[in-house]
Design a protein around this motif. Sequence first.
Motif, PDB file in Angstrom:
ATOM      1  N   GLN A   1       3.242  -8.070   4.728  1.00 35.13           N
ATOM      2  CA  GLN A   1       3.909  -8.322   3.323  1.00 35.13           C
ATOM      3  C   GLN A   1       2.986  -8.353   2.169  1.00 35.13           C
ATOM      4  OE1 GLN A   1       7.140  -8.005   2.472  1.00 35.13           O
ATOM      5  NE2 GLN A   1       6.704  -7.951  -0.042  1.00 35.13           N
ATOM      6  N   VAL A   2       1.757  -9.167   2.511  1.00 32.02           N
ATOM      7  CA  VAL A   2       0.502  -9.349   1.607  1.00 32.02           C
ATOM      8  C   VAL A   2      -0.064  -8.024   1.428  1.00 32.02           C
ATOM      9  CG1 VAL A   2      -1.750 -10.382   1.471  1.00 32.02           C
ATOM     10  CG2 VAL A   2       0.342 -11.724   1.754  1.00 32.02           C
ATOM     11  N   PHE A   3      -0.438  -7.409   2.653  1.00 28.93           N
ATOM     12  CA  PHE A   3      -1.044  -6.216   2.652  1.00 28.93           C
ATOM     13  C   PHE A   3      -0.211  -5.021   1.931  1.00 28.93           C
ATOM     14  CE2 PHE A   3      -1.968  -2.370   5.759  1.00 28.93           C
ATOM     15  CZ  PHE A   3      -3.199  -2.137   5.068  1.00 28.93           C
ATOM     16  N   VAL A   4       1.251  -5.054   2.067  1.00 26.75           N
ATOM     17  CA  VAL A   4       1.754  -3.748   1.492  1.00 26.75           C
ATOM     18  C   VAL A   4       1.836  -4.022  -0.173  1.00 26.75           C
ATOM     19  CG1 VAL A   4       4.151  -3.029   1.097  1.00 26.75           C
ATOM     20  CG2 VAL A   4       3.304  -3.379   3.415  1.00 26.75           C
ATOM     21  N   GLU A   5       1.958  -5.580  -0.373  1.00 28.16           N
ATOM     22  CA  GLU A   5       1.967  -5.666  -1.912  1.00 28.16           C
ATOM     23  C   GLU A   5       0.753  -5.423  -2.579  1.00 28.16           C
ATOM     24  OE1 GLU A   5       3.482  -9.782  -2.615  1.00 28.16           O
ATOM     25  OE2 GLU A   5       5.439  -9.268  -1.979  1.00 28.16           O
ATOM     26  N   THR A   6      -0.198  -5.744  -1.874  1.00 26.15           N
ATOM     27  CA  THR A   6      -1.827  -5.267  -2.230  1.00 26.15           C
ATOM     28  C   THR A   6      -2.014  -3.851  -2.588  1.00 26.15           C
ATOM     29  OG1 THR A   6      -2.784  -7.406  -1.166  1.00 26.15           O
ATOM     30  CG2 THR A   6      -4.175  -5.730  -1.851  1.00 26.15           C
ATOM     31  N   LEU A   7      -1.295  -2.974  -1.381  1.00 25.55           N
ATOM     32  CA  LEU A   7      -1.711  -1.714  -1.582  1.00 25.55           C
ATOM     33  C   LEU A   7      -0.555  -1.197  -2.854  1.00 25.55           C
ATOM     34  CD1 LEU A   7      -1.023  -0.660   2.221  1.00 25.55           C
ATOM     35  CD2 LEU A   7      -3.218  -0.351   0.672  1.00 25.55           C
ATOM     36  N   ASP A   8       0.524  -1.879  -2.914  1.00 24.46           N
ATOM     37  CA  ASP A   8       1.414  -1.461  -4.198  1.00 24.46           C
ATOM     38  C   ASP A   8       0.614  -1.789  -5.381  1.00 24.46           C
ATOM     39  OD1 ASP A   8       3.994  -0.297  -4.646  1.00 24.46           O
ATOM     40  OD2 ASP A   8       4.502  -2.109  -5.221  1.00 24.46           O
ATOM     41  N   ARG A   9      -0.079  -2.794  -5.484  1.00 22.69           N
ATOM     42  CA  ARG A   9      -0.878  -3.026  -6.883  1.00 22.69           C
ATOM     43  C   ARG A   9      -2.003  -2.272  -6.938  1.00 22.69           C
ATOM     44  NH1 ARG A   9      -0.525  -8.844  -8.222  1.00 22.69           N
ATOM     45  NH2 ARG A   9      -2.190  -8.204  -9.974  1.00 22.69           N
ATOM     46  N   CYS A  10      -2.612  -1.740  -5.936  1.00 20.18           N
ATOM     47  CA  CYS A  10      -3.839  -1.042  -6.107  1.00 20.18           C
ATOM     48  C   CYS A  10      -3.423   0.594  -6.478  1.00 20.18           C
ATOM     49  CB  CYS A  10      -4.659  -0.977  -4.773  1.00 20.18           C
ATOM     50  SG  CYS A  10      -5.497  -2.546  -4.649  1.00 20.18           S
ATOM     51  N   PHE A  11      -2.371   0.797  -5.761  1.00 17.11           N
ATOM     52  CA  PHE A  11      -2.082   2.238  -5.974  1.00 17.11           C
ATOM     53  C   PHE A  11      -0.773   2.364  -6.919  1.00 17.11           C
ATOM     54  CE2 PHE A  11      -4.146   2.428  -1.724  1.00 17.11           C
ATOM     55  CZ  PHE A  11      -4.779   3.317  -1.985  1.00 17.11           C
ATOM     56  N   GLU A  12      -0.258   1.525  -7.664  1.00 16.35           N
ATOM     57  CA  GLU A  12       0.923   1.473  -8.455  1.00 16.35           C
ATOM     58  C   GLU A  12       2.027   2.375  -7.683  1.00 16.35           C
ATOM     59  OE1 GLU A  12      -0.469   3.063 -12.200  1.00 16.35           O
ATOM     60  OE2 GLU A  12      -2.026   1.650 -12.281  1.00 16.35           O
ATOM     61  N   ASN A  13       2.810   1.452  -6.974  1.00 18.49           N
ATOM     62  CA  ASN A  13       3.861   2.125  -6.044  1.00 18.49           C
ATOM     63  C   ASN A  13       3.344   2.830  -4.974  1.00 18.49           C
ATOM     64  OD1 ASN A  13       6.465   2.316  -5.221  1.00 18.49           O
ATOM     65  ND2 ASN A  13       7.042   3.605  -6.942  1.00 18.49           N
ATOM     66  N   VAL A  14       2.885   2.506  -4.164  1.00 15.99           N
ATOM     67  CA  VAL A  14       2.197   2.954  -3.091  1.00 15.99           C
ATOM     68  C   VAL A  14       3.120   3.897  -2.171  1.00 15.99           C
ATOM     69  CG1 VAL A  14       2.536   1.305  -1.231  1.00 15.99           C
ATOM     70  CG2 VAL A  14       0.649   2.768  -1.168  1.00 15.99           C
ATOM     71  N   CYS A  15       2.511   4.905  -1.717  1.00 21.91           N
ATOM     72  CA  CYS A  15       3.531   5.789  -1.097  1.00 21.91           C
ATOM     73  C   CYS A  15       2.456   6.567   0.219  1.00 21.91           C
ATOM     74  CB  CYS A  15       3.787   7.066  -1.855  1.00 21.91           C
ATOM     75  SG  CYS A  15       3.053   8.335  -2.562  1.00 21.91           S
ATOM     76  N   GLU A  16       3.161   7.574   0.905  1.00 21.65           N
ATOM     77  CA  GLU A  16       2.472   7.897   2.233  1.00 21.65           C
ATOM     78  C   GLU A  16       1.200   8.845   1.457  1.00 21.65           C
ATOM     79  OE1 GLU A  16       3.511  10.455   6.273  1.00 21.65           O
ATOM     80  OE2 GLU A  16       5.057   9.762   4.916  1.00 21.65           O
ATOM     81  N   LEU A  17       1.158   9.390   0.761  1.00 24.71           N
ATOM     82  CA  LEU A  17       0.454  10.385   0.283  1.00 24.71           C
ATOM     83  C   LEU A  17      -1.149   9.693  -0.410  1.00 24.71           C
ATOM     84  CD1 LEU A  17       2.171  13.141  -1.704  1.00 24.71           C
ATOM     85  CD2 LEU A  17       1.085  13.267   0.390  1.00 24.71           C
ATOM     86  N   ASP A  18      -0.737   8.427  -0.813  1.00 25.15           N
ATOM     87  CA  ASP A  18      -1.838   7.451  -1.311  1.00 25.15           C
ATOM     88  C   ASP A  18      -2.590   7.301  -0.099  1.00 25.15           C
ATOM     89  OD1 ASP A  18      -1.249   7.266  -4.059  1.00 25.15           O
ATOM     90  OD2 ASP A  18       0.223   5.884  -3.613  1.00 25.15           O
ATOM     91  N   LEU A  19      -1.862   6.618   1.193  1.00 25.81           N
ATOM     92  CA  LEU A  19      -2.563   6.516   2.396  1.00 25.81           C
ATOM     93  C   LEU A  19      -3.470   7.488   3.008  1.00 25.81           C
ATOM     94  CD1 LEU A  19       0.051   4.280   4.077  1.00 25.81           C
ATOM     95  CD2 LEU A  19      -1.406   3.539   2.565  1.00 25.81           C
ATOM     96  N   ILE A  20      -2.849   8.835   2.732  1.00 21.31           N
ATOM     97  CA  ILE A  20      -3.773  10.055   3.308  1.00 21.31           C
ATOM     98  C   ILE A  20      -4.734  10.568   2.504  1.00 21.31           C
ATOM     99  CG2 ILE A  20      -3.271  12.507   3.608  1.00 21.31           C
ATOM    100  CD1 ILE A  20      -0.192  12.091   4.096  1.00 21.31           C
ATOM    101  N   PHE A  21      -4.752  10.279   1.138  1.00 26.73           N
ATOM    102  CA  PHE A  21      -5.949  10.865   0.295  1.00 26.73           C
ATOM    103  C   PHE A  21      -6.793   9.787  -0.132  1.00 26.73           C
ATOM    104  CE2 PHE A  21      -2.625  13.985  -0.636  1.00 26.73           C
ATOM    105  CZ  PHE A  21      -3.418  14.973  -0.237  1.00 26.73           C
ATOM    106  N   HIS A  22      -6.488   8.577   0.148  1.00 25.65           N
ATOM    107  CA  HIS A  22      -7.498   7.505  -0.209  1.00 25.65           C
ATOM    108  C   HIS A  22      -7.590   6.414   0.887  1.00 25.65           C
ATOM    109  CE1 HIS A  22      -6.979   8.246  -4.515  1.00 25.65           C
ATOM    110  NE2 HIS A  22      -5.703   8.581  -4.398  1.00 25.65           N
ATOM    111  N   MET A  23      -7.874   7.097   2.268  1.00 26.74           N
ATOM    112  CA  MET A  23      -7.968   6.469   3.400  1.00 26.74           C
ATOM    113  C   MET A  23      -9.039   5.241   3.364  1.00 26.74           C
ATOM    114  SD  MET A  23      -6.747   5.888   6.345  1.00 26.74           S
ATOM    115  CE  MET A  23      -5.674   7.058   6.325  1.00 26.74           C
ATOM    116  N   ASP A  24     -10.256   5.573   2.582  1.00 30.04           N
ATOM    117  CA  ASP A  24     -11.306   4.597   2.362  1.00 30.04           C
ATOM    118  C   ASP A  24     -10.943   3.515   1.858  1.00 30.04           C
ATOM    119  OD1 ASP A  24     -11.098   6.309   0.165  1.00 30.04           O
ATOM    120  OD2 ASP A  24     -13.053   6.098  -0.338  1.00 30.04           O
ATOM    121  N   LYS A  25     -10.195   3.606   0.839  1.00 24.31           N
ATOM    122  CA  LYS A  25      -9.666   2.541  -0.030  1.00 24.31           C
ATOM    123  C   LYS A  25      -8.651   1.504   0.670  1.00 24.31           C
ATOM    124  CE  LYS A  25      -8.213   1.232  -4.722  1.00 24.31           C
ATOM    125  NZ  LYS A  25      -7.687   1.702  -5.976  1.00 24.31           N
TER     126      LYS A  25
END
Length: 198
Positions: free
Chosen positions: A91-115
């Motif tokens: 939950q912490v991991f997902v909320e952190t991703l959500d805060r960093c990417f502003e509503n995280v989606c699968e494309l964010d994970l693909i195009f920002h793998m390093d982050k």
Amino acid sequence: MIKAALIFNNHGKPRLTKFFTYYTEEMQQQIIRETFLLLSKREDSVCNFLEGGTLIGGSDFRLVYRHYATLYFVFCVDSSESELGILDLIQVFVETLDRCFENVCELDLIFHMDKVHYILQEIVMGGMVVETNQTEILTHIEAQQRIEKQEAGIFKPSGRMGGAPARALSAAKSMAPNVNLPKLADLQNISLPSFKKL
């Protein structure tokens, strides 16, 4: 100890794989396939942890997961880890991703793998949980982004080199003061060979 952190979509395509225990590439692919097969058969209303597959360690290990929209977030852990603690960690991991990417989606994970890997490393390192405070994690991520922006600036507004390239050039000049380094204007006029079909 956490053996692996996996994210894959509803079709079994891996979007993040981080193994904290050595496995060959072939074995990693088999673990991902087996994990997806185990989780994809489960309904959303059932418990979020189950015994690990035969490849990941069998009954000594647990798969703790959360299914968000089109993504499965899976942590493979040994019996010393608390399943509820790992669910909270997801939950912490997902909320952190959500805060960093502003509503995280699968494309964010693909195009920002390093982050995404950097965020995971702020939370888990070497299979051990190192940070669960989301504010602290975000502080480190913002500091990393500031450093990246400073080093990415090749030119200052005045047209002079700035950031890492300027520091590298001055370091090279101080190490070998009698060496004639090419001027930046000379580097801009270099033409590369064209690759035409033969």
